[in-house]
Design a protein around this motif. Structure first.
Motif, PDB file in Angstrom:
ATOM      1  N   THR A 233      -3.021   1.479   4.266  1.00  0.00           N
ATOM      2  CA  THR A 233      -4.655   0.899   4.211  1.00  0.00           C
ATOM      3  C   THR A 233      -5.486   2.337   3.664  1.00  0.00           C
ATOM      4  OG1 THR A 233      -5.590   0.944   6.659  1.00  0.00           O
ATOM      5  CG2 THR A 233      -4.495  -0.675   6.268  1.00  0.00           C
ATOM      6  N   ASP A 361      -5.094  -8.500   2.186  1.00  0.00           N
ATOM      7  CA  ASP A 361      -4.647  -9.897   1.853  1.00  0.00           C
ATOM      8  C   ASP A 361      -3.419  -9.742   0.710  1.00  0.00           C
ATOM      9  OD1 ASP A 361      -6.193 -10.769   4.158  1.00  0.00           O
ATOM     10  OD2 ASP A 361      -7.949 -11.370   2.369  1.00  0.00           O
ATOM     11  N   ILE A 364      -0.421  -8.288   2.452  1.00  0.00           N
ATOM     12  CA  ILE A 364       0.064  -9.689   3.628  1.00  0.00           C
ATOM     13  C   ILE A 364       0.918 -10.627   2.303  1.00  0.00           C
ATOM     14  CG2 ILE A 364      -0.458 -11.630   4.918  1.00  0.00           C
ATOM     15  CD1 ILE A 364      -2.470  -9.818   6.182  1.00  0.00           C
ATOM     16  N   TYR A 378       3.046  -0.822  10.220  1.00  0.00           N
ATOM     17  CA  TYR A 378       1.843  -0.381   9.530  1.00  0.00           C
ATOM     18  C   TYR A 378       0.461   0.734   9.430  1.00  0.00           C
ATOM     19  CZ  TYR A 378       3.799  -5.548  10.202  1.00  0.00           C
ATOM     20  OH  TYR A 378       3.150  -6.140   9.924  1.00  0.00           O
ATOM     21  N   ALA A 384      -8.399  -4.339  13.585  1.00  0.00           N
ATOM     22  CA  ALA A 384      -8.908  -5.541  13.132  1.00  0.00           C
ATOM     23  C   ALA A 384      -7.558  -5.806  12.069  1.00  0.00           C
ATOM     24  CB  ALA A 384     -10.177  -5.776  12.782  1.00  0.00           C
ATOM     25  N   VAL A 385      -7.093  -4.624  11.241  1.00  0.00           N
ATOM     26  CA  VAL A 385      -6.281  -5.397  10.279  1.00  0.00           C
ATOM     27  C   VAL A 385      -4.918  -4.541  11.057  1.00  0.00           C
ATOM     28  CG1 VAL A 385      -5.669  -3.614   7.813  1.00  0.00           C
ATOM     29  CG2 VAL A 385      -7.995  -3.747   8.422  1.00  0.00           C
ATOM     30  N   LYS A 387      -4.685  -6.101  13.545  1.00  0.00           N
ATOM     31  CA  LYS A 387      -4.091  -7.944  13.962  1.00  0.00           C
ATOM     32  C   LYS A 387      -3.559  -8.369  13.852  1.00  0.00           C
ATOM     33  CE  LYS A 387      -6.105 -10.455  17.288  1.00  0.00           C
ATOM     34  NZ  LYS A 387      -5.705 -12.016  16.607  1.00  0.00           N
ATOM     35  N   SER A 388      -4.467  -8.448  12.136  1.00  0.00           N
ATOM     36  CA  SER A 388      -4.237  -9.807  11.073  1.00  0.00           C
ATOM     37  C   SER A 388      -2.581  -9.310  10.656  1.00  0.00           C
ATOM     38  CB  SER A 388      -4.976  -9.457   9.593  1.00  0.00           C
ATOM     39  OG  SER A 388      -6.135  -9.062   9.999  1.00  0.00           O
ATOM     40  N   LEU A 389      -2.310  -7.827  10.474  1.00  0.00           N
ATOM     41  CA  LEU A 389      -1.274  -7.284   9.685  1.00  0.00           C
ATOM     42  C   LEU A 389       0.288  -7.892  10.678  1.00  0.00           C
ATOM     43  CD1 LEU A 389      -1.539  -3.728   8.587  1.00  0.00           C
ATOM     44  CD2 LEU A 389      -1.093  -5.920   6.602  1.00  0.00           C
ATOM     45  N   ASP A 391      -0.560 -10.423  13.202  1.00  0.00           N
ATOM     46  CA  ASP A 391      -0.631 -11.867  13.204  1.00  0.00           C
ATOM     47  C   ASP A 391       0.257 -12.424  12.381  1.00  0.00           C
ATOM     48  OD1 ASP A 391      -1.387 -11.547  15.461  1.00  0.00           O
ATOM     49  OD2 ASP A 391      -3.732 -12.314  15.145  1.00  0.00           O
ATOM     50  N   GLU A 392      -0.173 -12.091  10.732  1.00  0.00           N
ATOM     51  CA  GLU A 392       0.341 -12.753   9.782  1.00  0.00           C
ATOM     52  C   GLU A 392       1.461 -12.657   8.710  1.00  0.00           C
ATOM     53  OE1 GLU A 392      -3.417 -13.222   7.395  1.00  0.00           O
ATOM     54  OE2 GLU A 392      -4.338 -12.566   8.528  1.00  0.00           O
TER      55      GLU A 392
END
Length: 468
Positions: A233, A361, A364, A378, A384-385, A387-389, A391-392
């Motif tokens: 990122t 996004d 992902i 990652y 927050a990023v 967690k998104s990575l 989770d998804e």
């Protein structure tokens, strides 16, 4: 105190692989592998093998793979020793019965889970880390009290021969036996119907292992591979990311199942990251000059060279091939076509594609459009990023802000998901994977209420409906 070495010099060499399987099965049937003392001796033997024969192991790995002594120690010797020592120190605790609570309708009674050996297991080792990825599964097998038949990879003949010679010197030569040979020998072994098979290797061969195990309904643990992605990122520390990615990507010439296969980097930092990873690779290899990294054989070399020939991406560094020496200089390829072979096949070599994405996004979506990888990496400072990575994206394992380190943590299960593998091992997870968890319920003779037996009266049924 260290256990004495078991010497097999006086044992007759079996005439064929099936005779070796029979010897291992007889050893298990004798009951000798079940006591904790036997298991501990085998774990101590694995530790002593890699400690006392480090120079011979390093020489064999150099002959087969061109691996340096430092990489041999780090990747095959230290990792194997760590796994064996972790199991040895915790084995008694793992073996203890595990009491379980009971519902009211089962009282009075006691219940527990008893771990017992599966029997005789087959370990099929790979060529890329032929010591660690053969002896690591063996740690799990003997810790669980199994006999084991080991089939090393024929692609690394020096290491295979070394394991065949050394394992009987350090471990029980009847209960732990080595069978050398090619793929036909592997299929011959599978046809014998083991109590479990653990295979480490590529997806294509993994399918053949499953086919070979299916007729005998042999349960299989598959440790495969896939295209393990890196997501970088815009807020990541690019210097650290470049060092950690390059370090693991260069190790063993990139021939590592959990090596970073490709990088997805946000557009705003793409050029900076590419510059840093190119500079890092050059710095890491300054003593080697223009020499390329050794590829294991012509088949793998030709496959990798074809990726470079066909790519539409910009080669930012490296990519010089030498077929006579089977070497390739580490390459960074910027923005190849997502549909070209470099991006559809597992690379398993010293080529690092770097693709630009406009957002997390998009990264992902890119990963999720492809088969589930064995690992994902990652690099971000944002919780927050992260967690998104997490989770998804589905993957066998994840490391945040580093690469491949989860493999060296015995407290974590190591394994794939989907096409990257099935089942997991390491540490207690390996002990459990190669043990049968037997459910035990023990009840006294009294009380023995008569209402649970026929014929059932209306009152009895009313009581039973409340209880059950």
């Amino acid at each position: 105190m260290s256990a004495p070495t078991i010497v097999a010099a006086d044992l007759p060499a079996p005439a064929d692989p099936l005779a070796q399987v029979a010897i291992a099965r007889a050893a298990f049937a004798s009951g000798r592998t079940r006591p904790v003392a036997w298991r501990l001796r085998q774990l101590e033997g694995i530790t002593r093998l890699v400690e006392e024969r480090e120079a011979e192991i390093a020489a064999a790995l150099s002959a087969d793979l061109g691996r340096s002594a430092v990489e041999a120690w780090l990747a095959d010797i230290a990792s194997t020793k760590g796994e064996a020592e972790y199991a040895r120190k915790r084995l008694r605790w793992w073996m203890r019965p595990r009491p379980q609570p009971l519902p009211l309708n089962q009282l009075p009674a006691t219940a527990w889970i008893k771990y017992e050996p599966l029997g005789t297991v087959l370990i099929i080792g790979p060529w890329n880390y032929p010591v660690y990825l053969t002896l690591g599964p063996l740690v799990a097998a003997v810790a669980a009290g199994n006999a084991a038949v080991i089939k090393p990879s024929e692609i690394t003949p020096a290491t295979s021969a070394l394991l065949a010679r050394l394992i009987p010197e350090y471990l029980d030569p009847e209960a732990v036996t080595v069978v050398e040979g090619d793929g036909a020998v592997t299929q011959q072994l599978l046809a014998q119907g083991f109590d479990h098979v653990l295979f480490t290797g590529g997806t294509e061969i993994g399918r053949k292992i499953l086919e070979g195990a299916a007729p005998t309904l042999t349960p299989v643990t598959l440790e495969l591979g896939g295209k393990s992605p890196v997501v970088i990122t815009a807020d990541a520390d690019l210097d650290i990311a470049a060092r950690r990615i390059a370090w693991v990507k260069l190790m063993n010439s990139g021939q590592t199942c959990i090596a970073p296969d490709y990088v997805l980097v946000e557009r705003s930092v793409r050029d900076a990251f590419v510059s840093k990873v190119v500079d890092t690779i050059r710095a890491f290899r300054q003593e080697e000059g223009t020499n390329g990294l050794r590829i294991v054989n012509e088949r793998q070399f030709d496959r990798l060279a074809s990726y470079l020939d066909a790519t539409s991406g910009e080669v930012a560094t490296g990519g010089v091939v030498d077929r006579d020496r089977l070497t390739i200089t580490p390459a960074v390829v910027v923005d190849p076509d997502p549909d070209e072979p470099l991006m559809t096949d597992e690379i398993f070599g010293p080529i690092l594609p770097v693709l630009t994405v406009d957002s997390v996004d998009d990264a992902i979506a890119f990963v999720n459009a492809r088969p589930k990888p064995l690992a994902a990496y990652y690099f971000t400072k944002s919780r927050a990023v992260r967690k998104s990575l997490l989770d998804e994206i589905s993957s066998g394992g994840v490391v945040v802000n580093h690469v491949a380190m989860h493999c060296l943590v015995p407290q974590l299960p190591f394994g794939g998901v989907g096409e990257s593998g099935t089942g997991a091992y390491h540490g207690k997870w390996g002990f459990e994977a190669l043990s049968h968890r037997k459910s035990v319920l023990s009840k006294p003779f009294a009380p023995d209420p008569q209402f649970v037996y026929p014929p059932y009266s209306a009152t009895a049924l009313k009581i039973m409906r409340k209880l059950f």
